[in-house]
Design a protein around this motif. Structure first.
Motif, PDB file in Angstrom:
ATOM      1  N   HIS A 222     -50.890  29.415  31.658  1.00 64.34           N
ATOM      2  CA  HIS A 222     -50.920  28.794  32.980  1.00 64.34           C
ATOM      3  C   HIS A 222     -52.322  28.913  33.524  1.00 64.34           C
ATOM      4  O   HIS A 222     -52.981  29.933  33.336  1.00 64.34           O
ATOM      5  CB  HIS A 222     -49.955  29.500  33.932  1.00 64.34           C
ATOM      6  N   MET A 223     -52.801  27.886  34.199  1.00 61.08           N
ATOM      7  CA  MET A 223     -54.092  27.975  34.873  1.00 61.08           C
ATOM      8  C   MET A 223     -54.082  27.079  36.092  1.00 61.08           C
ATOM      9  O   MET A 223     -53.398  26.058  36.107  1.00 61.08           O
ATOM     10  CB  MET A 223     -55.240  27.643  33.920  1.00 61.08           C
ATOM     11  N   LEU A 227     -61.566  25.614  35.474  1.00 64.32           N
ATOM     12  CA  LEU A 227     -63.023  25.599  35.662  1.00 64.32           C
ATOM     13  C   LEU A 227     -63.648  26.987  35.653  1.00 64.32           C
ATOM     14  O   LEU A 227     -64.855  27.126  35.824  1.00 64.32           O
ATOM     15  CB  LEU A 227     -63.353  24.929  37.012  1.00 64.32           C
ATOM     16  N   GLY A 228     -62.825  28.022  35.509  1.00 66.62           N
ATOM     17  CA  GLY A 228     -63.369  29.379  35.545  1.00 66.62           C
ATOM     18  C   GLY A 228     -63.438  29.953  36.940  1.00 66.62           C
ATOM     19  O   GLY A 228     -64.106  30.967  37.160  1.00 66.62           O
ATOM     20  N   ALA A 229     -62.743  29.343  37.885  1.00 69.47           N
ATOM     21  CA  ALA A 229     -62.801  29.829  39.266  1.00 69.47           C
ATOM     22  C   ALA A 229     -61.580  30.659  39.646  1.00 69.47           C
ATOM     23  O   ALA A 229     -61.703  31.682  40.315  1.00 69.47           O
ATOM     24  CB  ALA A 229     -62.951  28.663  40.238  1.00 69.47           C
ATOM     25  N   CYS A 230     -60.397  30.256  39.197  1.00 72.67           N
ATOM     26  CA  CYS A 230     -59.190  30.957  39.663  1.00 72.67           C
ATOM     27  C   CYS A 230     -58.976  32.273  38.924  1.00 72.67           C
ATOM     28  O   CYS A 230     -58.338  33.179  39.451  1.00 72.67           O
ATOM     29  CB  CYS A 230     -57.960  30.060  39.563  1.00 72.67           C
ATOM     30  N   LEU A 231     -59.513  32.375  37.719  1.00 72.09           N
ATOM     31  CA  LEU A 231     -59.390  33.591  36.899  1.00 72.09           C
ATOM     32  C   LEU A 231     -57.926  33.937  36.607  1.00 72.09           C
ATOM     33  O   LEU A 231     -57.573  35.095  36.413  1.00 72.09           O
ATOM     34  CB  LEU A 231     -60.105  34.777  37.570  1.00 72.09           C
ATOM     35  N   GLY A 232     -57.086  32.914  36.569  1.00 75.53           N
ATOM     36  CA  GLY A 232     -55.660  33.141  36.352  1.00 75.53           C
ATOM     37  C   GLY A 232     -55.234  33.108  34.894  1.00 75.53           C
ATOM     38  O   GLY A 232     -54.192  33.645  34.543  1.00 75.53           O
ATOM     39  N   THR A 234     -55.616  34.523  31.963  1.00 76.70           N
ATOM     40  CA  THR A 234     -56.126  35.680  31.232  1.00 76.70           C
ATOM     41  C   THR A 234     -55.355  35.964  29.945  1.00 76.70           C
ATOM     42  O   THR A 234     -54.130  35.862  29.922  1.00 76.70           O
ATOM     43  CB  THR A 234     -55.974  36.922  32.130  1.00 76.70           C
ATOM     44  N   TYR A 236     -55.599  38.987  26.432  1.00 75.12           N
ATOM     45  CA  TYR A 236     -56.240  40.222  25.993  1.00 75.12           C
ATOM     46  C   TYR A 236     -57.078  40.005  24.745  1.00 75.12           C
ATOM     47  O   TYR A 236     -56.635  39.353  23.802  1.00 75.12           O
ATOM     48  CB  TYR A 236     -55.178  41.268  25.639  1.00 75.12           C
ATOM     49  N   TYR A 242     -60.310  41.523  29.033  1.00 77.01           N
ATOM     50  CA  TYR A 242     -59.722  40.208  29.295  1.00 77.01           C
ATOM     51  C   TYR A 242     -60.648  39.067  28.884  1.00 77.01           C
ATOM     52  O   TYR A 242     -61.862  39.186  28.954  1.00 77.01           O
ATOM     53  CB  TYR A 242     -59.400  40.063  30.788  1.00 77.01           C
ATOM     54  N   HIS A 244     -60.780  34.616  29.458  1.00 80.89           N
ATOM     55  CA  HIS A 244     -60.169  33.511  30.187  1.00 80.89           C
ATOM     56  C   HIS A 244     -60.075  32.292  29.276  1.00 80.89           C
ATOM     57  O   HIS A 244     -61.076  31.846  28.709  1.00 80.89           O
ATOM     58  CB  HIS A 244     -60.959  33.215  31.455  1.00 80.89           C
TER      59      HIS A 244
END
Lengths: 261, 315
Positions: A222-223, A227-232, A234, A236, A242, A244
């Protein structure tokens, strides 16, 4: 890396199986800049429910700036997407993320399970432009049943590839998991590209590691933004740090991913 | 678009407690990265301001996945304040930020008064950093982990600590997870805050019924998006009646109409948050829409509509 937000006109919306669709949109900027394994974020409705864009890997790029997406209707977002008709406009952001590294070791095995087959078509097409005769590449595709798999097998055959199929119910090709087909071809290939359900990718990663064959996996999470902004989005890494999926991936070296906790 | 070009441009300048903005449209912390993530999709120079992802002294890895889940007209997140830490922020992010012709507000977070003060001092005196926004929704480790932002005395103390440590304008970002938001705003005003921004996310949760597991690994997370806008608007309106420092409205804003509601309720500026994820152009559309609205309302200056909600009978 350049990315664009583009209003894209729906050119075709083809139903391949009961819940599987191929969406073709005219998205010249994104199509021109894209590479196999990259993805787009698509707004599936103009309402606030569903609110977020959905990530889809780029299934194919064809002449005239056409971008193709392959999807299965699963939830709210894909149900909305299904309603798009030719002539309607949709909104895409892309191309996003890091795609497959495919200038490396030939010949390759492309292994896809279910909707994980989507990015492999674009990859297969791009591999035609590098040195190995296409017969040397191994294409292994799996799905639940023939109805879902046959149209996709057809796409690869039209490119001139020989495809080995596997279905859960035995209705097409090998009766069982597509991972079971890898053992035999592994000695003859020097790179494995895989996309599919997480357990499938974990199994393939283990097989490749044991055989010391480089393996690239295309992950899905899920994202919210891509764009690398929400950091959601993730996952391992092996050292439990972590990564992204949108920025470091979606394609990773299988050794960069922690498969089991 | 052609029609918009022909209308006269209104004066959109505002001042947020010593931070002058060319227009009242900013991006909310945690939804816009460090700006550069959006450089291909947004004309960053056009924004009133950018509030960057919250910075702590040490880099923070954040929470385990899953970290986000969509909800009806919103989303829950439990990112866990993942950030690069102040050293990497200053060396890797500020050089780019200072090339932008917009105001950069750095959001800071800490576990103690000392940490907040240290960050405030360290971020002062840099070209390209124009103000601080203080996230007080973090747990106070020395006070048993209670969030600074839910206790008026602690909120006041953290405000005072930051103000003492910096000459930059200080904006305190209020948590909505309190009984009386107005008294929190008054406390930070007494602590010396130059402005307040509100609201941070509302705490919520979701459960996957088939696995019976929480949808977020952290179990609870912050709700944002259009779903929270009415709550945010109500809180801005209440705070506007309780303090005299400028207010920055945040919460579910995606259109110019949303932004204008907050201005009418008493906000001097607004921040766009979750909408950046699904509509990166939201900020620019709001700026265009503000000109249009002011023209239609026969106003030449955005400042003349702030807090002009009409209460009582319409006749």
């Amino acid at each position: 890396m350049p990315n664009f937000q583009e209003k894209a006109l729906v050119q075709a919306h083809e139903q391949l199986a009961p819940d599987i669709f191929r969406l073709t949109v005219h998205s010249p900027q994104i199509a021109q800049a894209s590479a196999p394994g990259q993805f787009v974020m698509i707004k599936s409705s103009n309402t606030s429910d569903p609110l977020l864009r959905r990530p889809f890997s780029i299934h194919d790029v064809t002449s005239g700036g056409m971008l193709h997406l392959l999807y299965k209707v699963i939830g709210k977002g894909t149900r909305c997407l299904q309603n798009l008709s030719p002539g309607e406009q949709t909104d895409l952001i892309g191309p996003l993320g890091h795609g497959f590294q495919f200038s490396v070791q030939e010949p390759a095995c492309l292994l896809g399970g279910g909707m994980g087959i989507a990015p492999l078509l674009y990859l297969a097409k791009s591999l035609q432009n590098v040195s190995s005769p296409r017969q040397d590449h191994q294409i292994l595709l799996g799905a639940r049943t023939s109805v879902e798999l046959a149209p996709l097998v057809d796409d690869f055959q039209q490119l001139g590839y020989t495809v080995q199929a596997a279905t859960d119910d035995g209705s097409l090709g090998h009766h069982g998991f597509v991972s079971e087909l890898l053992e035999e071809v592994l000695p003859s290939v020097r790179t494995v590209y895989v996309c599919g359900p997480h357990p499938l990718m974990a199994a393939i990663a283990r097989q490749c590691q044991a055989a010391d064959v480089p393996c690239q996996v295309s992950l899905e999470t899920h994202m919210a933004c891509g764009l690398g902004a929400c950091l959601g989005c993730t996952i391992y890494a092996p050292d439990k740090s972590y990564r992204h999926v949108c920025k470091h991936g979606p394609v990773f070296d299988a050794n960069e991913v922690l498969w089991t906790l | 678009m052609d029609a918009v070009k022909t209308i006269p441009k209104a004066d959109l300048q505002v001042n947020i407690g010593g931070l002058p903005l060319r227009n009242p449209v900013m991006t909310a912390s945690g939804t816009f990265g460090y700006g550069r993530e959006f450089e291909n999709l947004v004309n960053l120079h056009r924004l009133g301001g950018i509030v960057v992802k919250g910075i702590s002294i040490q880099p923070r890895p954040g929470n385990p996945p899953p970290r986000i889940v969509e909800t009806s007209s919103g989303m829950l997140n439990a990112i866990g304040l993942e950030n690069v830490g102040i050293e990497r922020f200053l060396t890797e992010k500020v050089p780019y930020l200072k090339t932008l012709r917009t105001k950069v507000v750095v959001n800071i977070l800490g576990d103690s008064l000392d940490e907040y003060a240290y960050l405030a001092e360290k971020l002062s005196g840099h070209e390209g950093i124009h103000a601080l926004e203080v996230n007080i929704s973090c747990p106070n480790v020395k006070k048993g982990g209670v969030a600074f932002g839910v206790d008026p005395e602690m909120a006041k103390a953290v405000t005072a600590a930051v103000k003492t440590a910096t000459d930059l304008p200080v904006m305190i970002k209020l948590s909505p997870n309190v009984t009386d938001i107005a008294s929190m705003a008054q406390a930070v005003e007494q602590g010396g805050a130059d402005s307040v921004s509100l609201i941070n996310t509302l705490i919520g949760m979701g459960i996957d019924t088939s696995s019976r597991r929480p949808k977020l690994a952290n179990v609870i997370g912050g709700l944002s998006g259009p779903a929270i806008k009415p709550v945010a608007l109500r809180m801005v309106w209440q705070v506007a009646q309780a303090v005299s420092i400028p207010i920055v409205g945040i919460g579910g804003i995606e259109t110019a109409e949303d932004a204008i509601e907050f201005l009418l309720a008493g906000a001097t500026a607004i921040q766009v948050g979750t909408a950046n994820f699904y509509d990166p152009q939201a900020t620019e559309k709001i700026i265009t829409g503000l000109h249009q609205y002011l023209y239609e309302q026969k106003e030449i200056c955005v400042r003349s509509i702030i807090g002009t909600i009409r209460l009582g009978s319409s006749t």
